[in-house]
Write a protein that holds these residues in place. Structure first.
Motif, mmCIF file in Angstrom:
data_model
loop_
_atom_site.group_PDB
_atom_site.id
_atom_site.type_symbol
_atom_site.label_atom_id
_atom_site.label_comp_id
_atom_site.label_asym_id
_atom_site.label_seq_id
_atom_site.Cartn_x
_atom_site.Cartn_y
_atom_site.Cartn_z
ATOM 1 N N TYR A 1 0.827 -1.211 0.000
ATOM 2 C CA TYR A 1 0.000 0.000 0.000
ATOM 3 C C TYR A 1 0.861 1.260 0.000
ATOM 4 C CZ TYR A 1 -4.625 -2.065 0.505
ATOM 5 O OH TYR A 1 -5.798 -2.728 0.272
ATOM 6 N N MET A 2 1.982 1.253 0.735
ATOM 7 C CA MET A 2 2.856 2.420 0.744
ATOM 8 C C MET A 2 3.433 2.688 -0.643
ATOM 9 S SD MET A 2 4.979 2.309 4.329
ATOM 10 C CE MET A 2 5.798 3.842 3.898
ATOM 11 N N THR A 3 3.740 1.629 -1.368
ATOM 12 C CA THR A 3 4.256 1.789 -2.723
ATOM 13 C C THR A 3 3.219 2.464 -3.614
ATOM 14 O OG1 THR A 3 5.554 -0.219 -2.440
ATOM 15 C CG2 THR A 3 5.280 0.570 -4.681
ATOM 16 N N LYS A 4 1.955 2.088 -3.432
ATOM 17 C CA LYS A 4 0.884 2.700 -4.218
ATOM 18 C C LYS A 4 0.692 4.169 -3.860
ATOM 19 C CE LYS A 4 -1.701 -1.578 -4.965
ATOM 20 N NZ LYS A 4 -2.952 -2.322 -4.714
ATOM 21 N N VAL A 5 0.898 4.516 -2.585
ATOM 22 C CA VAL A 5 0.749 5.907 -2.154
ATOM 23 C C VAL A 5 1.910 6.755 -2.666
ATOM 24 C CG1 VAL A 5 0.724 7.438 -0.142
ATOM 25 C CG2 VAL A 5 -0.610 5.333 -0.114
ATOM 26 N N ILE A 6 3.129 6.232 -2.570
ATOM 27 C CA ILE A 6 4.328 7.012 -2.878
ATOM 28 C C ILE A 6 4.635 7.032 -4.369
ATOM 29 C CG2 ILE A 6 6.817 7.164 -2.489
ATOM 30 C CD1 ILE A 6 6.297 5.945 0.291
ATOM 31 N N MET A 7 4.478 5.887 -5.044
ATOM 32 C CA MET A 7 4.841 5.782 -6.453
ATOM 33 C C MET A 7 3.612 5.525 -7.315
ATOM 34 S SD MET A 7 8.424 3.646 -6.415
ATOM 35 C CE MET A 7 7.679 2.130 -5.860
ATOM 36 N N ARG A 8 3.577 6.117 -8.479
ATOM 37 C CA ARG A 8 2.495 5.882 -9.426
ATOM 38 C C ARG A 8 2.607 4.473 -10.003
ATOM 39 N NH1 ARG A 8 2.361 10.742 -13.667
ATOM 40 N NH2 ARG A 8 0.872 9.243 -14.569
ATOM 41 N N ASP A 9 1.451 3.938 -10.452
ATOM 42 C CA ASP A 9 1.440 2.578 -10.995
ATOM 43 C C ASP A 9 2.297 2.451 -12.247
ATOM 44 O OD1 ASP A 9 -0.222 1.685 -8.992
ATOM 45 O OD2 ASP A 9 -2.066 2.087 -10.102
ATOM 46 N N ASP A 10 2.384 3.549 -13.043
ATOM 47 C CA ASP A 10 3.164 3.491 -14.275
ATOM 48 C C ASP A 10 4.633 3.862 -14.065
ATOM 49 O OD1 ASP A 10 2.782 6.116 -13.672
ATOM 50 O OD2 ASP A 10 2.084 6.730 -15.658
ATOM 51 N N SER B 1 -9.921 -0.428 -4.638
ATOM 52 C CA SER B 1 -10.857 -0.586 -5.754
ATOM 53 C C SER B 1 -12.129 0.209 -5.499
ATOM 54 C CB SER B 1 -11.197 -2.066 -5.948
ATOM 55 O OG SER B 1 -10.035 -2.812 -6.238
ATOM 56 N N PHE B 2 -12.580 0.212 -4.263
ATOM 57 C CA PHE B 2 -13.745 1.002 -3.866
ATOM 58 C C PHE B 2 -13.503 2.484 -4.150
ATOM 59 C CE2 PHE B 2 -15.815 3.586 -0.589
ATOM 60 C CZ PHE B 2 -17.134 3.160 -0.655
ATOM 61 N N GLY B 3 -12.336 2.994 -3.742
ATOM 62 C CA GLY B 3 -12.004 4.397 -3.965
ATOM 63 C C GLY B 3 -11.891 4.747 -5.433
ATOM 64 N N GLN B 4 -11.323 3.829 -6.222
ATOM 65 C CA GLN B 4 -11.157 4.078 -7.654
ATOM 66 C C GLN B 4 -12.493 4.236 -8.362
ATOM 67 O OE1 GLN B 4 -8.792 0.662 -8.673
ATOM 68 N NE2 GLN B 4 -6.833 1.751 -8.396
ATOM 69 N N HIS B 5 -13.518 3.557 -7.889
ATOM 70 C CA HIS B 5 -14.833 3.655 -8.493
ATOM 71 C C HIS B 5 -15.596 4.891 -8.031
ATOM 72 C CE1 HIS B 5 -14.115 -0.457 -9.782
ATOM 73 N NE2 HIS B 5 -15.252 -0.422 -10.482
ATOM 74 N N VAL B 6 -15.145 5.489 -6.922
ATOM 75 C CA VAL B 6 -15.849 6.665 -6.385
ATOM 76 C C VAL B 6 -15.220 7.946 -6.928
ATOM 77 C CG1 VAL B 6 -16.469 7.937 -4.292
ATOM 78 C CG2 VAL B 6 -16.560 5.439 -4.307
ATOM 79 N N HIS B 7 -13.912 8.149 -6.637
ATOM 80 C CA HIS B 7 -13.225 9.367 -7.069
ATOM 81 C C HIS B 7 -11.726 9.176 -6.852
ATOM 82 C CE1 HIS B 7 -12.009 13.646 -7.130
ATOM 83 N NE2 HIS B 7 -13.100 13.823 -7.858
ATOM 84 N N PRO B 8 -10.865 9.739 -7.718
ATOM 85 C CA PRO B 8 -9.411 9.586 -7.520
ATOM 86 C C PRO B 8 -8.924 10.023 -6.151
ATOM 87 C CG PRO B 8 -9.875 10.484 -9.686
ATOM 88 C CD PRO B 8 -11.185 10.434 -8.963
ATOM 89 N N SER B 9 -9.497 11.098 -5.600
ATOM 90 C CA SER B 9 -9.072 11.566 -4.275
ATOM 91 C C SER B 9 -9.450 10.567 -3.191
ATOM 92 C CB SER B 9 -9.686 12.936 -3.967
ATOM 93 O OG SER B 9 -11.094 12.855 -3.973
ATOM 94 N N VAL B 10 -10.569 9.885 -3.385
ATOM 95 C CA VAL B 10 -10.986 8.860 -2.421
ATOM 96 C C VAL B 10 -10.025 7.674 -2.471
ATOM 97 C CG1 VAL B 10 -12.847 7.292 -1.740
ATOM 98 C CG2 VAL B 10 -13.390 9.588 -2.567
ATOM 99 N N THR B 11 -9.522 7.388 -3.663
ATOM 100 C CA THR B 11 -8.542 6.309 -3.799
ATOM 101 C C THR B 11 -7.305 6.586 -2.938
ATOM 102 O OG1 THR B 11 -9.246 5.963 -6.083
ATOM 103 C CG2 THR B 11 -7.144 4.994 -5.436
ATOM 104 N N TYR B 12 -6.795 7.804 -3.041
ATOM 105 C CA TYR B 12 -5.606 8.180 -2.255
ATOM 106 C C TYR B 12 -5.930 8.160 -0.765
ATOM 107 C CZ TYR B 12 -1.312 10.621 -1.032
ATOM 108 O OH TYR B 12 -0.096 10.949 -0.492
ATOM 109 N N LEU B 13 -7.131 8.633 -0.408
ATOM 110 C CA LEU B 13 -7.553 8.626 0.992
ATOM 111 C C LEU B 13 -7.620 7.200 1.529
ATOM 112 C CD1 LEU B 13 -8.715 10.039 3.530
ATOM 113 C CD2 LEU B 13 -10.975 9.830 2.473
ATOM 114 N N MET B 14 -8.164 6.274 0.726
ATOM 115 C CA MET B 14 -8.280 4.879 1.152
ATOM 116 C C MET B 14 -6.895 4.255 1.344
ATOM 117 S SD MET B 14 -11.394 3.940 1.654
ATOM 118 C CE MET B 14 -11.600 5.566 2.395
#
Length: 497
Positions: free
Chosen positions: A133-142, A300-313
């Motif tokens: 999860y930290m990798t997803k927060v700090i680094m972009r998927d691409d 996945s829940f956050g991604q379906h709601v809003h990009p900012s929610v994804t980061y919050l999750m």
């Protein structure tokens, strides 16, 4: 069998007043609740829903039944723990319970299996998920990175080492972290519930499709069978695990007789309701297929709601895991600490730092073993292996309640569980101990059995006097001086002699 006399080595380093140090009673009822919530609400609720749904063959209603049954099992088990914890007012949880109910051998075996497998497995699973999860927060998927898996493990291990340092040098800060992360976890889950409620009101098409009783696939429910249902329960219980957290630190509670039952009654139902609502919220946004394919349901829940929610999750999950890691380290290290006093482990592990009054040898040992297990790649196998070890010995613990009532009828019991409920809990736990071996055997389970045989042989050697765990030898004395640790004393423990 119930002898709890502790002999302190004369060669040990003492404080200025030549008295052993004592663990400070600094945890009140509120902080105890935060400890339980902080340990229960961990990676489970974010990682387990997909596993539960998979074993339920994608059946949403069946998965809700599993979560509800898991909550009931957790509650009745927690009530049994409340009786044991308020009666046997000694830190160490299962190690102390086994020692004072069914005897030294089960306590010895569980202590060593918990030290070498169960507790490090749990911490390793949390380190792995935190790093992901930290990798997803700090680094972009691409983002291109030579070895993303290595980066994930480095992130998780770095935070874990900071948590280890805090638990050694500042127990009060560790407790404050528990309080903060308990509120952060609850706030994250409440946020998910609120978003789900808004979706349910504004656009309930998907929710109705997922949650309608008419959509219950009775054919798939039948195909789930006893094996699938049992393994789904097993997965859900990982999320509920931790209700016994406060009994690991009984000697640090201000009033354990009163606090432990109150903490259990308040926290377990609260977490159960929270989990059920969160699972409903997930399915107002995600389809069962999307839940099944997701390794991180909250993201996945956050991604379906809003990009900012994804980061919050993702940030919320990281805070949740840090809190769970901190609490797990705080409570799990009390087991080798107490076992050292029983003479079941080297006495060096029962010592506390002369300045910080923390069981630093036990903390360092558990942390080191957890780091060795981070190399395991399957979160699910680690989870189930840990559950297998715990459930196997909990059968003896819950059965020991009835044994203790019979052999020590006059023992003061501030809290008692209805006898049929104790019997039911014992039978359910026995069934859950058999589940993984019968339906989903794994090499780690076989390894657990092999370790059990090794530790049984070790106990035999100690019993014969051919192997000694107690005493301060040259190596122990060097380590004692190096880590600045001294023996501890027990205060106001239950008299079982």
């Amino acid at each position: 069998m119930f002898n709890s006399e502790i002999k302190m080595p004369s060669s040990a380093i003492m404080e200025d007043d030549d008295k052993p140090v004592k663990l400070r009673r600094h945890i009140g009822t509120f902080h105890g609740m935060c400890t339980v919530v902080s340990l229960m609400v961990g990676s489970g609720i974010f990682a387990v829903p997909s596993g539960v749904l998979r074993y339920c063959k994608g059946d949403v209603i069946m998965s809700f039944i599993v979560w509800g049954v898991g909550g009931v099992i957790a509650m009745i088990s927690a009530l049994c723990v409340a009786e044991l914890g308020s009666t046997i007012r000694e830190s160490g949880a299962w190690v102390s319970f086994l020692f004072h109910t069914v005897g030294r051998l089960p306590s010895f075996l569980y202590a060593w299996l918990a030290l070498t497998m169960a507790n490090p497995e749990g911490l390793a699973a949390q380190i792995a998920v935190l790093g992901e999860y930290m990798t997803k927060v700090i680094m972009r998927d691409d983002c291109e990175f030579p070895n993303r898996i290595a980066a994930q493990k480095c992130f998780g291990i770095s935070v874990f080492l900071i948590v280890v340092a805090i638990n050694i040098t500042n127990i009060k800060l560790a407790v404050k972290i528990q309080v903060f992360t308990a509120f952060a976890k609850t706030a994250a889950l409440v946020t998910i519930i609120v978003i789900g409620a808004i979706r349910l009101v504004t656009d309930d098409t998907l929710a109705k499709e997922n949650l309608s009783l008419a959509s219950w696939n009775q054919t798939s429910a039948t195909h789930v069978g006893i094996s699938g249902f049992s393994l789904a329960i097993y997965q859900s219980l990982w999320a509920y695990n931790g209700y016994e957290a406060v009994t690991y630190v009984t000697e640090e509670l201000k009033n354990p007789k009163r606090s432990i039952p109150i903490i259990i009654y308040c926290t377990v139902p609260f977490v159960t309701v929270l989990y059920l609502c969160v699972n409903v919220a997930f399915l107002t946004v995600l389809t069962p297929e999307e839940t099944l394919s997701s390794r991180a349901v909250a993201v996945s829940f956050g991604q379906h709601v809003h990009p900012s929610v994804t980061y919050l999750m993702m940030t919320s999950v990281c805070l949740t895991l840090i809190g769970s890691m901190n609490t797990a380290l705080l409570v799990s290290t009390r087991m080798p600490f107490v076992s050292g006093r029983f003479g079941h482990m080297p006495e060096f592990l029962s010592m506390a730092h002369v300045k910080y009054v923390s069981p630093s040898p036990a903390i360092l040992l558990v942390a080191g073993l957890a780091l060795l297990m981070v190399s395991a790649n399957s979160f699910e196998i680690l989870v189930t292996a840990r559950q297998f070890i715990q459930r196997s010995f909990q059968v003896f613990t819950y059965g020991g309640i009835l044994y203790l009532r019979r052999t020590k009828p006059n023992l003061p019991r501030p809290f008692m569980v209805f006898t049929p409920l104790v019997i039911l809990t014992t039978l359910i736990t026995l069934f859950l101990a058999i589940v993984p071996l019968a339906f989903q055997p794994q090499p780690l389970y076989i390894l657990s059995v092999a370790f059990l045989a090794v530790f049984s042989a070790m106990y035999f050697l100690i019993w014969k006097g051919w192997l000694h765990m107690t005493g301060i030898g040259k190596v122990g004395l060097i380590l004692q001086k190096l880590l600045l640790v001294v023996p501890t004393s027990k205060e106001e423990m239950m008299n079982f002699t």
